[in-house]
Design a protein around this motif. Structure first.
Motif, short mmCIF file in Angstrom:
data_model
loop_
_atom_site.label_atom_id
_atom_site.label_comp_id
_atom_site.label_asym_id
_atom_site.label_seq_id
_atom_site.Cartn_x
_atom_site.Cartn_y
_atom_site.Cartn_z
N ILE A 102 0.81 -1.14 0.04
CA ILE A 102 -0.10 0.04 -0.21
C ILE A 102 0.94 1.32 -0.01
N ARG A 103 2.06 1.33 0.98
CA ARG A 103 2.91 2.46 1.05
C ARG A 103 3.65 2.54 -0.26
N ALA A 104 3.88 1.34 -0.87
CA ALA A 104 4.69 1.54 -2.22
C ALA A 104 4.22 2.31 -3.08
N ALA A 105 2.69 2.09 -3.21
CA ALA A 105 1.80 2.66 -4.25
C ALA A 105 1.58 4.22 -3.75
N GLY A 106 2.07 4.61 -2.54
CA GLY A 106 1.84 6.08 -2.26
C GLY A 106 0.48 6.22 -1.50
N ALA A 107 -0.06 5.19 -1.20
CA ALA A 107 -1.32 5.32 -0.39
C ALA A 107 -1.22 5.02 0.85
N ARG A 108 -2.39 4.98 1.73
CA ARG A 108 -1.98 5.08 3.40
C ARG A 108 -2.87 3.88 3.86
N PRO A 109 -2.18 3.08 4.66
CA PRO A 109 -3.09 1.84 5.32
C PRO A 109 -3.80 2.65 6.39
N VAL A 110 -4.93 2.10 6.35
CA VAL A 110 -5.98 2.40 7.77
C VAL A 110 -6.26 0.95 8.56
N PHE A 111 -5.44 0.90 9.52
CA PHE A 111 -5.58 -0.48 10.38
C PHE A 111 -7.06 -0.64 11.05
N ILE A 112 -7.66 -1.45 10.95
CA ILE A 112 -9.05 -1.77 11.99
C ILE A 112 -8.38 -2.72 12.90
N PRO A 113 -8.30 -2.28 14.21
CA PRO A 113 -7.74 -3.15 15.19
C PRO A 113 -8.90 -4.45 15.70
N THR A 114 -8.18 -5.45 15.60
CA THR A 114 -9.02 -6.83 16.18
C THR A 114 -8.34 -7.28 17.44
N SER A 115 -9.18 -7.79 18.13
CA SER A 115 -8.53 -8.46 19.41
C SER A 115 -8.75 -9.71 19.75
N PHE A 116 -7.82 -10.31 20.59
CA PHE A 116 -7.63 -11.48 21.09
C PHE A 116 -9.01 -11.96 21.61
N ASP A 117 -9.50 -11.32 22.41
CA ASP A 117 -10.76 -11.42 23.02
C ASP A 117 -11.99 -12.09 22.04
N GLU A 118 -11.96 -11.16 21.03
CA GLU A 118 -12.93 -11.26 19.91
C GLU A 118 -12.47 -12.38 18.81
N GLY A 119 -11.47 -12.94 19.26
CA GLY A 119 -10.94 -14.01 18.22
C GLY A 119 -10.36 -13.50 16.84
N PHE A 120 -10.03 -12.19 16.97
CA PHE A 120 -9.32 -11.36 15.79
C PHE A 120 -10.46 -11.34 14.65
N VAL A 121 -11.41 -11.38 14.91
CA VAL A 121 -12.50 -11.38 14.11
C VAL A 121 -12.83 -9.81 13.73
N LEU A 122 -12.62 -9.38 12.25
CA LEU A 122 -13.02 -7.91 11.91
C LEU A 122 -14.56 -7.70 12.24
N ASP A 123 -14.62 -6.44 12.83
CA ASP A 123 -15.87 -5.97 13.02
C ASP A 123 -16.31 -4.98 11.96
N PRO A 124 -17.32 -5.30 11.23
CA PRO A 124 -17.64 -4.36 10.04
C PRO A 124 -18.28 -2.93 10.62
N ARG A 125 -18.51 -2.81 11.55
CA ARG A 125 -18.89 -1.46 12.27
C ARG A 125 -17.55 -0.62 12.42
N ARG A 126 -16.43 -1.16 12.87
CA ARG A 126 -15.29 -0.38 12.71
C ARG A 126 -14.60 -0.04 11.38
N ILE A 127 -15.03 -0.84 10.57
CA ILE A 127 -14.66 -0.60 9.08
C ILE A 127 -15.50 0.77 8.49
N GLU A 128 -16.79 0.63 8.85
CA GLU A 128 -17.70 1.66 8.53
C GLU A 128 -17.19 3.15 9.11
N GLU A 129 -16.70 3.04 10.41
CA GLU A 129 -16.05 4.25 10.93
C GLU A 129 -14.97 4.73 10.45
N ALA A 130 -14.18 3.75 9.76
CA ALA A 130 -12.87 4.22 9.17
C ALA A 130 -12.85 5.05 7.90
N ILE A 131 -14.18 4.69 7.19
CA ILE A 131 -14.25 5.25 5.79
C ILE A 131 -14.37 6.83 5.69
#
Ligand code: GLU
Length: 384
Positions: free
Chosen positions: A129-158
């Motif tokens: 992503i960086r090599a293309a000059g773009a910016r990574p936006v990390f969505i944290p996932t947690s051990f307690d939630e089994g590292f499953v991506l939470d779609p609400r956090r994706i929505e908030e990051a847009i």
């Protein structure tokens, strides 16, 4: 002399560690390596024989840049049949999986664009992503939630700059498999905000519980997804450097343009062998997956019996991502494990900020190595 864009990108944490292990071993060190995500099995005999036949028949020159038509068709057939992706041969570009990811970033991103990706996730997404000059936006996932991506956090990051979402299931480094409802929710978000999805499915066949689903098979998603997979992990073919990207024709044309300017085409004589891998017997593949499951169970038993680490039970891939309870960075811990206990593991921080406090174990090695490696890790931790 090096561009700032490239100077700012760290070298691959996984590959540099594996280089270090190779050089320590050449110097005679007895290292148990849980570092590289690389099956220790041999490539199936029918695939090797097909490659030898292809070499003997003189198939040693350039191929069309997007790959030989037979292989593009074999990938499309497999992806329609097993993944439900509505694709044809013209939607397939043959290229190493990693190069496909790199080219996707180059072909789909402009400087300043933002890409949403899970944290932790595989070390090279951020770099591409960086090599293309773009910016990574990390969505944290947690051990307690089994590292499953939470779609609400994706929505908030847009934001208005968001262009893509990167997915990887089964996941490297956590071994987690994205549940169907999460995939569906991500697909809805992508459609609503007109985003492209890059779905890295390289571990698609290495699944122990649940099943694999391709986001490109969901209604309307083929048109906005680049699906990337390959032979490396499924058929123990890491050194062959053969994989593919599946996308709408416009996307394939862009990737093909980059391929024609970079590597021209994949190695010719491996491509008929890849057709054999996909359309020949699958018994070796299935046996390897069963072996990986036994190894996962063994590694989890060893962790649970020792009670020194905490670890979610991975449903796929061949990685464990244990959490440790020490006041030490994962980089320091990995360095000390290598130097003092002669076990190579990858620091969790290499996979993103949420990976701190964890390390990654690749259990794609023999059971004796798994026992010996955990014995060394546990002895080291007890010694602290
Ligand atoms: N993908 C494997 C890993 O994560 C191989 C090394 C690499 O390409 O990063 O270990």
């Amino acid at each position: 002399m090096v561009s700032k864009r490239i100077a700012d990108i760290p070298a691959s944490g996984t590959v540099s560690l594996s280089n270090l292990v190779s050089s320590l071993r050449r110097d005679g060190a007895d290292i148990v390596s849980f570092s590289m995500g690389e099956p220790d099995f041999e490539t199936p005999r029918n695939v090797v024989d097909a490659c030898i036949d292809s070499l003997n028949s003189g198939f040693t020159h350039y191929t069309p840049s997007a790959g030989i038509p037979e292989l593009r068709k074999a990938v499309a057939d497999k992806s329609r049949r097993d993944n439900g992706i509505p694709c044809e041969a013209r939607n397939v570009l043959v290229t190493p999986c990693k190069h496909a990811i790199y080219m996707t970033a180059m072909a789909y991103l402009d400087p300043g664009d933002e890409v949403i990706l899970p944290d932790p996730s595989w070390v090279s997404y951020e770099a591409c992503i960086r090599a293309a000059g773009a910016r990574p936006v990390f969505i944290p996932t947690s051990f307690d939630e089994g590292f499953v991506l939470d779609p609400r956090r994706i929505e908030e990051a847009i934001t208005p700059r968001t262009r893509m979402i990167f997915l990887n299931s089964p996941s490297n480094p956590t071994g987690g498999v994205l549940p169907g409802d999460v995939l569906k929710a991500v697909a809805e978000i992508a459609a609503e905000h007109d985003l492209t999805v890059m779905s890295d499915e390289i571990y698609e066949n290495i699944i122990y519980e649940g099943s694999h689903a391709s986001i490109a098979s969901l209604p309307g998603m083929f048109d906005r997804t680049v699906t990337i997979s390959g032979l490396s992990k499924t058929y123990a073919m890491t050194g062959w450097r053969l994989g593919w990207a599946i996308a709408p024709e416009e996307g394939i044309a862009a990737l093909d343009k980059l391929q024609s300017h970079s590597i021209s085409c994949c190695v010719s004589f491996t491509q008929p062998a890849a057709v054999e891998a996909l359309s020949g017997q699958q018994g070796d593949r299935d046996r390897m997956v069963r072996k990986f499951k036994d190894r996962r169970d063994l590694a989890m038993d060893l962790i649970e019996d020792a009670g020194l680490l905490m670890c979610n039970r991975p449903q796929g891939a061949f990685y464990l991502f244990p959490k440790y309870d020490l006041d030490m960075s994962s980089e320091k811990l990995s360095e000390r494990l290598l130097r003092e206990a002669h076990v190579a593991v990858t620091p969790g921080s290499a996979f993103g900020p949420s990976g701190e406090g964890f390390f990654r174990i690749s259990y794609a090695v023999g059971e004796d190595q798994i026992r010996e490696g955990f014995d060394r890790i546990h002895r080291f931790l007890r010694g602290l």
